[in-house]
Design a protein around this motif. Structure first.
Motif, PDB file in Angstrom:
ATOM      1  N   LEU A   1      -2.022 -12.258   8.295  1.00 16.00           N
ATOM      2  CA  LEU A   1      -2.853 -11.073   8.447  1.00 16.00           C
ATOM      3  C   LEU A   1      -1.968  -9.938   8.954  1.00 16.00           C
ATOM      4  O   LEU A   1      -1.399 -10.038  10.046  1.00 16.00           O
ATOM      5  CB  LEU A   1      -3.998 -11.336   9.421  1.00 16.00           C
ATOM      6  N   THR A   2      -1.826  -8.890   8.147  1.00 17.85           N
ATOM      7  CA  THR A   2      -0.925  -7.794   8.478  1.00 17.85           C
ATOM      8  C   THR A   2      -1.710  -6.496   8.614  1.00 17.85           C
ATOM      9  O   THR A   2      -2.708  -6.273   7.926  1.00 17.85           O
ATOM     10  CB  THR A   2       0.164  -7.618   7.405  1.00 17.85           C
ATOM     11  N   LEU A   3      -1.223  -5.642   9.510  1.00 18.25           N
ATOM     12  CA  LEU A   3      -1.706  -4.276   9.639  1.00 18.25           C
ATOM     13  C   LEU A   3      -0.670  -3.372   8.990  1.00 18.25           C
ATOM     14  O   LEU A   3       0.496  -3.373   9.389  1.00 18.25           O
ATOM     15  CB  LEU A   3      -1.899  -3.912  11.113  1.00 18.25           C
ATOM     16  N   GLU A   4      -1.067  -2.624   7.971  1.00 13.53           N
ATOM     17  CA  GLU A   4      -0.136  -1.827   7.191  1.00 13.53           C
ATOM     18  C   GLU A   4      -0.585  -0.376   7.161  1.00 13.53           C
ATOM     19  O   GLU A   4      -1.783  -0.074   7.252  1.00 13.53           O
ATOM     20  CB  GLU A   4      -0.017  -2.378   5.763  1.00 13.53           C
ATOM     21  N   SER A   5       0.405   0.526   7.012  1.00 10.78           N
ATOM     22  CA  SER A   5       0.109   1.950   6.889  1.00 10.78           C
ATOM     23  C   SER A   5      -0.073   2.298   5.427  1.00 10.78           C
ATOM     24  O   SER A   5       0.497   1.666   4.540  1.00 10.78           O
ATOM     25  CB  SER A   5       1.248   2.781   7.489  1.00 10.78           C
ATOM     26  N   LEU A   6      -0.844   3.319   5.156  1.00  8.83           N
ATOM     27  CA  LEU A   6      -1.164   3.705   3.785  1.00  8.83           C
ATOM     28  C   LEU A   6       0.023   4.427   3.162  1.00  8.83           C
ATOM     29  O   LEU A   6       0.534   5.393   3.709  1.00  8.83           O
ATOM     30  CB  LEU A   6      -2.398   4.604   3.763  1.00  8.83           C
ATOM     31  N   GLU A   7       0.479   3.910   2.027  1.00 10.51           N
ATOM     32  CA  GLU A   7       1.544   4.554   1.259  1.00 10.51           C
ATOM     33  C   GLU A   7       0.990   4.848  -0.130  1.00 10.51           C
ATOM     34  O   GLU A   7      -0.117   4.463  -0.469  1.00 10.51           O
ATOM     35  CB  GLU A   7       2.771   3.626   1.154  1.00 10.51           C
TER      36      GLU A   7
END
Length: 370
Positions: free
Chosen positions: A222-228
């Protein structure tokens, strides 16, 4: 003369060359530019110029790695997971073991997972859930549902093992390079009076299903990612899959079974037994074995120190049994008295007689002078 007249003549707007028309048209978005091999050179030149002007952030990752990272990474935002305490009762549909770092759940039953961060992630951040095999010999394979459960499902993403419940914004992605499947959902800030955000995950196949996991242990990343830039949407498939900069990562093992409480209790007990057995083995190895001579000396010393005069009381039920044991005891006492008498007689005979001079008189014996 004719050539000069032709050069001075201007063609109508509809009869210009294609390159002239292209230069007069407003350049569209890159996502809608075709990639046909028959595109004129002037169009390709403008396309490359647009590509050079695009601002791509350093943290962008165009695709997933072949071997996913399964180590925890809280990151700058202190990304953490928390599971509700459900115990090991047989009626529970989902329970988490802190000792094993393992989630036990039933198929197609909702498992709530609480998301905690120390500070608010950037705008547009999202969560991604990916399933991978735990063992190294299976890690390169893609985790999918078994054919039986896929055929029973009518959803477009029926091959995905992990499903997000309660959100219409969930997107089901498949990486074109590794074919790994994942599901994403936008990160929502905690509601007023709460410190965490809750997402609902469901696992749509049993761990024992043939043709699927086939009893192979799996991990959920489970990862928290920034919007690209980029998305799972087919309209933006030219750019690539949605892979943002990882802000935090947490991993835990998952077992999908019929009785989560029972299986959790069994595995925790087995781990406790293994740990206790290892401790006992280490203690035995660290303690040196006593030498044989020391053991013999201790045995002889203990037997010499035993006192025969100690009296013990034995409670006997039944007269007949008492008489029998009494006769045995009397016989043993008689043997002890005889052995003591014999030892006294042997000591008398062993008295040394002087080789010369006066002979020692025994008790009751008269001397020669008498």
């Amino acid at each position: 003369m004719d050539e000069e007249e032709n050069e001075s003549m201007e063609l109508p707007f509809s009869q210009d060359t294609f390159c002239d028309l292209w230069n007069n048209v407003i350049t569209p978005s890159i996502s809608f530019i075709p990639t046909s091999p028959t595109v004129p050179q002037c169009m390709l030149d403008n396309l490359f110029e647009l590509g050079g002007e695009m601002d791509i952030k350093d943290g962008f990752n165009p695709s997933a790695s072949t071997v996913p990272v399964t180590t925890d990474y809280p990151g700058d935002f202190g990304f953490q997971l928390r599971f509700k305490q459900s115990g090991t009762a047989k009626s529970v549909t989902s329970t988490f073991s802190e000792i094993l770092n393992k989630l036990f759940c039933q198929i197609a039953k909702t498992s709530p997972i609480e998301i905690l961060v120390t500070k608010k992630p950037p705008q547009g951040a999202f969560l991604r859930a990916t399933a991978v095999y735990k063992k190294t010999e299976h890690v390169a394979e893609v985790v999918r549902r078994c054919p039986h459960h896929q055929n029973e499902d009518s959803m477009d993403h029926r091959s995905h093992l992990i499903r997000v419940e309660g959100s219409q914004l969930a997107q089901y992605c498949e990486d074109p390079n590794t074919n790994r499947q994942s599901v994403t959902v936008p990160y929502e800030s905690p509601q007023l009076g709460s410190e965490m955000t809750t997402i609902l995950l469901s696992f749509m196949c049993n761990s024992s299903c043939m043709g699927g996991m086939n009893r192979r242990p799996i991990l959920t990343i489970l990862t928290l990612e920034s919007l690209e830039y980029g998305s799972c949407s087919p309209s933006l498939s030219l750019i690539g899959p949605s892979r943002g900069q990882v802000l935090g990562r947490r991993c835990f093992e998952v077992r999908i079974c019929a009785c989560p409480g029972r299986d959790r209790k069994t595995e925790e007990e087995n781990k406790d037994k293994l740990q206790n057995g290892a401790k006992q083995t280490k203690k035995r190895k660290s303690t040196p074995a006593p030498e044989a001579s020391t053991v013999k000396k201790s045995k002889s010393a203990s037997s010499a120190e035993e006192d025969d005069k100690d009296v013990f009381t034995l409670q006997i039920r039944g007269r007949e049994r008492y008489e029998m044991l009494k006769r045995i005891n009397d016989g043993l006492e008689l043997l002890d008295r005889e052995s003591r008498n014999k030892s006294k007689a042997s000591t008398k005979l062993d008295v040394a007689v002087p080789s010369s001079g006066k002979r020692l008189l025994q008790r009751g014996e008269k001397s020669d002078s008498d």
